[in-house]
Design a protein around this motif. Structure first.
Motif, mmCIF file in Angstrom:
data_model
loop_
_atom_site.group_PDB
_atom_site.id
_atom_site.type_symbol
_atom_site.label_atom_id
_atom_site.label_comp_id
_atom_site.label_asym_id
_atom_site.label_seq_id
_atom_site.Cartn_x
_atom_site.Cartn_y
_atom_site.Cartn_z
ATOM 1 N N THR A 106 0.837 -1.193 0.000
ATOM 2 C CA THR A 106 0.000 0.000 0.000
ATOM 3 C C THR A 106 0.874 1.246 0.000
ATOM 4 O O THR A 106 1.729 1.412 0.862
ATOM 5 N N GLY A 107 0.643 2.124 -0.986
ATOM 6 C CA GLY A 107 1.453 3.338 -1.105
ATOM 7 C C GLY A 107 2.779 3.135 -1.802
ATOM 8 O O GLY A 107 3.510 4.096 -2.035
ATOM 9 N N SER A 108 3.117 1.890 -2.120
ATOM 10 C CA SER A 108 4.397 1.595 -2.767
ATOM 11 C C SER A 108 4.332 1.929 -4.257
ATOM 12 O O SER A 108 3.237 2.095 -4.805
ATOM 13 N N PRO A 109 5.460 2.040 -4.921
ATOM 14 C CA PRO A 109 6.812 1.841 -4.378
ATOM 15 C C PRO A 109 7.264 3.012 -3.523
ATOM 16 O O PRO A 109 6.805 4.139 -3.684
ATOM 17 N N PHE A 110 8.194 2.715 -2.609
ATOM 18 C CA PHE A 110 8.759 3.724 -1.720
ATOM 19 C C PHE A 110 10.205 4.018 -2.114
ATOM 20 O O PHE A 110 10.959 3.106 -2.438
ATOM 21 N N THR A 111 10.558 5.294 -2.054
ATOM 22 C CA THR A 111 11.968 5.660 -2.121
ATOM 23 C C THR A 111 12.355 6.096 -0.721
ATOM 24 O O THR A 111 11.775 7.041 -0.176
ATOM 25 N N VAL A 112 13.297 5.375 -0.123
ATOM 26 C CA VAL A 112 13.680 5.621 1.267
ATOM 27 C C VAL A 112 15.106 6.148 1.311
ATOM 28 O O VAL A 112 16.027 5.536 0.764
ATOM 29 N N LEU A 113 15.272 7.285 1.959
ATOM 30 C CA LEU A 113 16.587 7.869 2.194
ATOM 31 C C LEU A 113 16.985 7.471 3.612
ATOM 32 O O LEU A 113 16.448 7.999 4.582
ATOM 33 N N ALA A 114 17.873 6.508 3.712
ATOM 34 C CA ALA A 114 18.149 5.848 4.989
ATOM 35 C C ALA A 114 19.412 6.397 5.648
ATOM 36 O O ALA A 114 20.526 6.152 5.162
ATOM 37 N N PRO A 115 19.282 7.116 6.774
ATOM 38 C CA PRO A 115 20.474 7.572 7.497
ATOM 39 C C PRO A 115 21.180 6.390 8.160
ATOM 40 O O PRO A 115 20.534 5.525 8.755
ATOM 41 N N ASN A 116 22.507 6.357 8.050
ATOM 42 C CA ASN A 116 23.247 5.282 8.708
ATOM 43 C C ASN A 116 23.425 5.581 10.196
ATOM 44 O O ASN A 116 22.985 6.623 10.702
ATOM 45 N N ASN A 117 24.057 4.663 10.899
ATOM 46 C CA ASN A 117 24.234 4.828 12.354
ATOM 47 C C ASN A 117 24.994 6.104 12.704
ATOM 48 O O ASN A 117 24.648 6.808 13.657
ATOM 49 N N ALA A 118 26.034 6.411 11.931
ATOM 50 C CA ALA A 118 26.825 7.619 12.198
ATOM 51 C C ALA A 118 25.980 8.872 12.042
ATOM 52 O O ALA A 118 26.155 9.855 12.782
#
Length: 316
Positions: free
Chosen positions: A208-220
């Motif tokens: 639902t709502g896909s496709p998603f573009t996700v900007l993923a922050p890393n741990n740092a």
């Protein structure tokens, strides 16, 4: 004369033995195709049946350089049970074909060449008909694929590539699959699953709502944010602030690959706010607070979207 005859006989005998050994060695080094190896292994009989059902026998029998991560019979039994299928015949053929292709790389990768990082399988998901799905390989403790399947036997050589056996069937990875699989996103996982957040796992793991573009922050990136806003830990971030920030990293309804990014692109997020993307000197994102983040890795393709990695958390 007798001695000469004996020497001549010994030479002939040695030559015969040498030839026989050479023939034997040649025979031992003659490999079968990936499909033939699968068909000859009793512990891969379910995989062989699945390959036949999906119409992939000719693909895995032809010349080429493939890597196949081959699920054992026990792995297939577990897959069928977990997904509510009474038998392999109940799995839709089109879905089965993509699942099997998700175990195949188009290049030959020996065990000595395996390294932590992303590779592309031959499968495609619903997010993009032109982009192959990514697989995350983690070599921190053995070899684990997409966080779910472990390699149990390596380097079964074939004429058209190599087989590595695995203990789980590797389903088509969603955004959630890839975020969970990569330890560099462990803080992001903690944020998404905090008990006062919406069901982000359900949202980003679904269609639902896909496709998603996700900007993923890393741990740092999360560590830098906590320093910037002067908070001791993730639990200290107010609910509204964290929820809005996480939604601000998602674009719904679009699978935006790196090749789709244009300079000065204005993007509307799942949160409702916007940010600007520039491409001069690398891809950078300027958030609503005029803070700049670098895109440091791109195009982790999932079945329901795509992930790009950031070095800074965006704030709406």
């Amino acid at each position: 004369m007798k001695n000469l005859f004996k020497i001549f006989s010994l030479v002939l005998l040695f030559g015969f033995i040498s030839t026989a050994c050479e023939d034997s060695t040649t025979e031992m080094e003659t490999y079968s195709s990936i499909y033939e190896l699968t068909a000859s292994d009793p512990d891969l009989s379910n995989l062989k049946a699945a390959i036949d059902k999906a119409g992939l026998a000719s693909t895995l029998n032809q010349s080429g350089n493939f890597t196949v991560f081959a699920p054992s019979n026990a792995a297939f039994s577990q897959f069928l049970s977990a997904n509510g299928f009474a038998s392999l015949n109940d799995v839709p053929t089109a879905a089965l074909k993509e699942i099997l292709l998700n175990h195949v790389l188009g290049t030959k990768m020996m065990a000595s060449q395996v390294a932590t990082g992303y590779v592309s399988t031959m499968a495609k998901g619903s997010a993009s008909s032109t982009r192959n799905l990514s697989m995350f390989v983690n070599t921190a403790s053995g070899v684990k694929l997409n966080g779910v399947s472990t390699v149990t036997q390596t380097d079964l050589m074939a004429t058209n590539g190599v087989i590595h056996k695995v203990d789980k069937v590797i389903g088509l990875p969603t955004v959630v699959t890839h975020v969970l699989a990569n330890p560099n996103f462990s803080t992001l996982v903690s944020a998404l699953t905090r008990n006062d957040m919406p069901d982000f796992v359900g949202i980003l793991g679904g269609s639902t709502g896909s496709p998603f573009t996700v900007l993923a922050p890393n741990n740092a990136a999360f560590g830098s944010l906590l320093t910037e806003i002067n908070l001791p830990g993730l639990a200290s971030i107010p609910t509204v602030t964290l929820e809005n920030a996480l939604k601000y990293h998602v674009v719904a309804g679009a699978n935006v690959a790196s090749t789709d990014i244009m300079n000065n692109m204005n993007v509307t997020t799942f949160q409702g706010g916007t940010f600007t993307v520039t491409t001069t000197g690398g891809v950078k994102i300027t958030d609503a607070n005029n803070r700049m983040s670098n895109v440091i890795a791109t195009d982790v393709q999932c079945s329901n979207g795509i992930i790009h990695v950031l070095d800074k958390v965006l704030l709406p």
